[in-house]
Design a protein around this motif. Structure first.
Motif: not given
Length: 209
Positions: A43-44, A118, A121-126, A129, A195, A198
């Protein structure tokens, strides 16, 4: 609330590395179209056209007799993949027969690109926060090293040094993922478990080479 600055900085270095590798794929003609095995699908993924628009063409200084009077052209310049990234030599599109060794190299590069995308993406979305809710260690120097390895890799032409740099990038990326899993291991909330799962999936896509 913990500051997300270390994670943001780490992601920034990884994005520079990702853009550099994606541009390298494009310059070699290894990322043309969605069916191409070298085309990043994360996605990135940063389109090469976008990278080129933000890049600056640099003219290499002529060496030897008779070069000083030649007019500069885009073909004589290097491409800069991203701010802080490597300046790429203008390689021609790769149209040579694809040997088994070249297929393996192409696959290995695509694996690093996909896994980096990938991870970001995991770092940014999961992880973003989670880092704000409860801090966990971020090993920034590993992401800096990964960016530097990818920048050096982009300056290589095929050969043993290219293979060594590609393997080093592979191993460094694995180290980043493993350390993130270790950092989350002592935080057994549901969100942290998701997380970790993933991250382990990314690790499975980076087998030992």
């Amino acid at each position: 609330m913990a500051s997300p600055a270390p994670l943001v900085a780490s992601i920034s270095h990884q994005m520079v590395a990702l853009q550099t590798l994606q541009l390298l794929q494009r310059e070699w003609g290894w990322g043309e179209g969605p069916s191409d095995p070298g085309s990043p699908r994360g996605p990135d993924h940063v389109p090469a056209a976008q990278v080129r628009r933000s890049s600056q063409m640099r003219t290499r200084r002529g060496l030897g007799r008779g070069v000083a009077g030649v007019r500069s052209s885009p073909e004589a310049g290097g491409l800069r993949g991203a701010e802080g990234g490597a300046e790429l030599l203008p390689f021609p599109r790769d149209r040579r027969p694809c040997t088994l060794a070249r297929m393996a190299m192409r696959s290995a590069l695509a694996r690093v690109v996909d896994s980096t995308s990938e991870l970001v993406s995991v770092e940014q979305t999961l992880l973003g926060p989670l880092q704000q809710e409860r801090p966990f260690p971020i090993h920034l120097k590993d992401s800096v090293e990964f960016r530097n390895i990818c920048s050096h890799l982009a300056l290589q032409i095929e050969g043993q040094q290219f293979d060594r740099d590609l393997n080093a990038a592979h191993q460094c990326l694995k180290t980043i993922v493993k350390k993130l899993i270790q950092s989350l291991a002592n935080l057994p909330s549901d969100a942290h478990m998701v997380a970790c799962a993933s991250l382990r999936q990314i690790l499975q896509n980076l087998p030992d080479v």
